[in-house]
Design an enzyme around this catalytic site. Structure first.
Site, PDB file in Angstrom:
ATOM      1  N   ASP A 256       0.814  -1.216   0.000  1.00 59.96           N
ATOM      2  CA  ASP A 256       0.000   0.000   0.000  1.00 59.96           C
ATOM      3  C   ASP A 256       0.849   1.268   0.000  1.00 59.96           C
ATOM      4  O   ASP A 256       1.965   1.280   0.515  1.00 59.96           O
ATOM      5  CB  ASP A 256      -0.904  -0.013   1.241  1.00 59.96           C
ATOM      6  CG  ASP A 256      -2.087   0.915   1.075  1.00 59.96           C
ATOM      7  OD1 ASP A 256      -2.269   1.486  -0.007  1.00 59.96           O
ATOM      8  OD2 ASP A 256      -2.834   1.081   2.064  1.00 59.96           O
TER       9      ASP A 256
ATOM     10  N   GLY B 175       0.225   5.200  -4.516  1.00 60.65           N
ATOM     11  CA  GLY B 175      -0.384   6.425  -5.025  1.00 60.65           C
ATOM     12  C   GLY B 175       0.101   7.642  -4.262  1.00 60.65           C
ATOM     13  O   GLY B 175       0.535   8.644  -4.854  1.00 60.65           O
TER      14      GLY B 175
ATOM     15  N   ARG C 106       0.141   8.645 -10.457  1.00 62.09           N
ATOM     16  CA  ARG C 106       0.038   7.478  -9.578  1.00 62.09           C
ATOM     17  C   ARG C 106       0.714   6.235 -10.172  1.00 62.09           C
ATOM     18  O   ARG C 106       1.260   5.399  -9.451  1.00 62.09           O
ATOM     19  CB  ARG C 106      -1.434   7.187  -9.276  1.00 62.09           C
ATOM     20  CG  ARG C 106      -2.100   8.241  -8.412  1.00 62.09           C
ATOM     21  CD  ARG C 106      -3.600   7.956  -8.276  1.00 62.09           C
ATOM     22  NE  ARG C 106      -3.852   6.632  -7.737  1.00 62.09           N
ATOM     23  CZ  ARG C 106      -3.871   6.330  -6.435  1.00 62.09           C
ATOM     24  NH1 ARG C 106      -3.661   7.287  -5.543  1.00 62.09           N
ATOM     25  NH2 ARG C 106      -4.111   5.106  -6.025  1.00 62.09           N
TER      26      ARG C 106
ATOM     27  N   HIS D 195       3.092   3.004  -8.712  1.00 65.36           N
ATOM     28  CA  HIS D 195       2.912   1.552  -8.864  1.00 65.36           C
ATOM     29  C   HIS D 195       4.174   0.919  -9.441  1.00 65.36           C
ATOM     30  O   HIS D 195       4.588  -0.158  -9.033  1.00 65.36           O
ATOM     31  CB  HIS D 195       1.703   1.257  -9.758  1.00 65.36           C
ATOM     32  CG  HIS D 195       0.399   1.676  -9.127  1.00 65.36           C
ATOM     33  ND1 HIS D 195       0.055   1.324  -7.846  1.00 65.36           N
ATOM     34  CD2 HIS D 195      -0.645   2.406  -9.606  1.00 65.36           C
ATOM     35  CE1 HIS D 195      -1.136   1.830  -7.547  1.00 65.36           C
ATOM     36  NE2 HIS D 195      -1.581   2.491  -8.603  1.00 65.36           N
TER      37      HIS D 195
ATOM     38  N   SER E 163      -7.309  -5.829  -5.675  1.00 62.97           N
ATOM     39  CA  SER E 163      -8.432  -6.380  -4.919  1.00 62.97           C
ATOM     40  C   SER E 163      -9.712  -6.374  -5.762  1.00 62.97           C
ATOM     41  O   SER E 163      -9.769  -5.722  -6.812  1.00 62.97           O
ATOM     42  CB  SER E 163      -8.664  -5.551  -3.648  1.00 62.97           C
ATOM     43  OG  SER E 163      -9.290  -4.328  -3.982  1.00 62.97           O
ATOM     44  N   THR E 164     -10.731  -7.073  -5.275  1.00 59.34           N
ATOM     45  CA  THR E 164     -12.026  -7.086  -5.973  1.00 59.34           C
ATOM     46  C   THR E 164     -12.634  -5.684  -5.991  1.00 59.34           C
ATOM     47  O   THR E 164     -13.504  -5.399  -6.796  1.00 59.34           O
ATOM     48  CB  THR E 164     -13.006  -8.070  -5.280  1.00 59.34           C
ATOM     49  OG1 THR E 164     -12.912  -7.885  -3.856  1.00 59.34           O
ATOM     50  CG2 THR E 164     -12.678  -9.517  -5.603  1.00 59.34           C
ATOM     51  N   GLU E 165     -12.150  -4.818  -5.086  1.00 56.61           N
ATOM     52  CA  GLU E 165     -12.668  -3.443  -5.025  1.00 56.61           C
ATOM     53  C   GLU E 165     -11.882  -2.489  -5.936  1.00 56.61           C
ATOM     54  O   GLU E 165     -12.346  -1.386  -6.237  1.00 56.61           O
ATOM     55  CB  GLU E 165     -12.620  -2.902  -3.586  1.00 56.61           C
ATOM     56  CG  GLU E 165     -13.622  -3.544  -2.627  1.00 56.61           C
ATOM     57  CD  GLU E 165     -13.281  -4.961  -2.250  1.00 56.61           C
ATOM     58  OE1 GLU E 165     -12.083  -5.273  -2.068  1.00 56.61           O
ATOM     59  OE2 GLU E 165     -14.200  -5.803  -2.165  1.00 56.61           O
TER      60      GLU E 165
ATOM     61  N   LEU F  32      10.922 -20.365  -3.019  1.00 59.63           N
ATOM     62  CA  LEU F  32       9.820 -19.492  -2.585  1.00 59.63           C
ATOM     63  C   LEU F  32       8.618 -19.625  -3.523  1.00 59.63           C
ATOM     64  O   LEU F  32       8.785 -19.647  -4.741  1.00 59.63           O
ATOM     65  CB  LEU F  32      10.308 -18.035  -2.613  1.00 59.63           C
ATOM     66  CG  LEU F  32       9.269 -16.988  -2.221  1.00 59.63           C
ATOM     67  CD1 LEU F  32       9.180 -16.848  -0.714  1.00 59.63           C
ATOM     68  CD2 LEU F  32       9.610 -15.620  -2.826  1.00 59.63           C
TER      69      LEU F  32
ATOM     70  N   GLU G 131       0.813 -12.311  13.005  1.00 60.06           N
ATOM     71  CA  GLU G 131       1.384 -11.110  13.634  1.00 60.06           C
ATOM     72  C   GLU G 131       1.444  -9.989  12.596  1.00 60.06           C
ATOM     73  O   GLU G 131       1.880 -10.215  11.462  1.00 60.06           O
ATOM     74  CB  GLU G 131       2.813 -11.410  14.120  1.00 60.06           C
ATOM     75  CG  GLU G 131       2.890 -12.419  15.229  1.00 60.06           C
ATOM     76  CD  GLU G 131       2.372 -11.890  16.557  1.00 60.06           C
ATOM     77  OE1 GLU G 131       2.499 -10.674  16.794  1.00 60.06           O
ATOM     78  OE2 GLU G 131       1.847 -12.698  17.342  1.00 60.06           O
TER      79      GLU G 131
END
Ligand code: FPP
Length: 263
Positions: A43, A46, A56, A60, A88-90, A154, A230
């Site tokens: 996060d 932007g 923005r 990214h 995200s779905t949003e 990984l 955590e």
């Protein structure tokens, strides 16, 4: 010891010399207690860009650099799973131009990095409702998965069109179908069965969640899986994340006392 340490840090950042601060941090990492699964909400891209008067999309792109550093550092450390929240779905609610930039960056990242990821023994995986992504993104993900399928270092889980609630809803549906068809009985429904029907089936829950950009919420990320994870929260923006911060999160985690509800 110091030679190994320097080798480790070089390997983790391509050809960059480790700084003294990074060498100091590396000495603090307990290599016998490495988290199995780390999740990151990438996060602040932007805000990072806006603060610099940049579009923005530049934020990214800078975020992809931090992702590269996270993959390098954590694969060298011996972390088994790195799960990153990329879309995200949003996020479809964002302006179409930004959605396009994010999808293009994903495709570019996969094409540019695939040889390096393969060389590092990374398995590239994707979690979410992938069928709704643009075809070129699906194709790039299929390509990456196919090439890295045999790798056992990984596992990089890129969450795309991912929503925790959608994931749980889809699991409910799949379980209901099995119930209606008589494949399972009501008493077979338990926590393990639900876990097995999530996108993350067969992946252990995250030990550590890294959340930058000063936000204090889970934002529909891994809602079921984060039950005992955590959290490592920081006001730093994701594009500013470098090896030292990635190491610091692990060192802090190693000093915590995880009780899983016990005493
Ligand atoms: C959140 O920052 C970040 C995202 C929605 C996208 C994360 C994507 C990347 C790091 C790059 C693309 C991914 C891959 C796998 C190549 P934000 O835009 O919400 O930042 P803000 O809260 O400061 O506005």
């Amino acid at each position: 010891m110091l030679k190994n340490l320097v080798q480790f840090l070089r390997g983790a950042a391509g050809d960059k010399e480790p700084t003294l601060q990074e060498q100091e941090l590396m000495k603090q990492v307990d290599m016998n207690k490495i988290p199995v699964h780390i999740a990151i909400i990438m996060d602040g891209n932007g805000r990072w860009a806006t603060k610099r008067g940049l579009p923005r999309g530049v934020g990214h792109r800078a975020g992809v650099e931090s992702l590269r550093e996270a993959v390098n550092t954590y694969s060298r450390l011996g972390v088994n799973y790195l799960t990153v929240y990329a879309f995200s779905t949003e996020n479809w609610k964002r302006p179409q131009e930004e959605v396009n930039i994010l999808m293009d960056l994903l495709v570019e990242y996969l094409h540019k990095e695939i040889d390096e990821l393969h060389r590092k023994n990374v398995f590239v995986n994707a979690l979410g409702r992938l069928e709704d992504l643009p075809v070129k993104a699906q194709e790039a993900l299929n390509m990456a998965r196919r090439i890295t399928a045999g790798n056992n270092g990984l596992t990089l889980n890129i969450c795309l069109n991912y929503g925790g609630r959608t994931e749980i809803t889809e699991a409910f549906r799949a379980i209901s179908v099995k119930l209606l068809e008589g494949q399972i009985k009501i008493n077979d429904i338990n926590e393990n069965l639900i876990s097995e029907h999530l996108y993350t089936s067969s992946i252990p829950d995250p030990d550590l969640l890294i959340r930058p950009a000063g936000e204090l919420r889970v934002s529909n990320f891994l809602l079921w899986q984060l039950a005992y994870t955590e959290f490592w929260l920081t006001t730093m923006m994701w594009p500013d994340f470098r090896r030292q911060h990635l190491l610091k999160a692990v060192i802090d985690w190693q000093r915590r006392n995880r009780r899983f509800g016990g005493i």
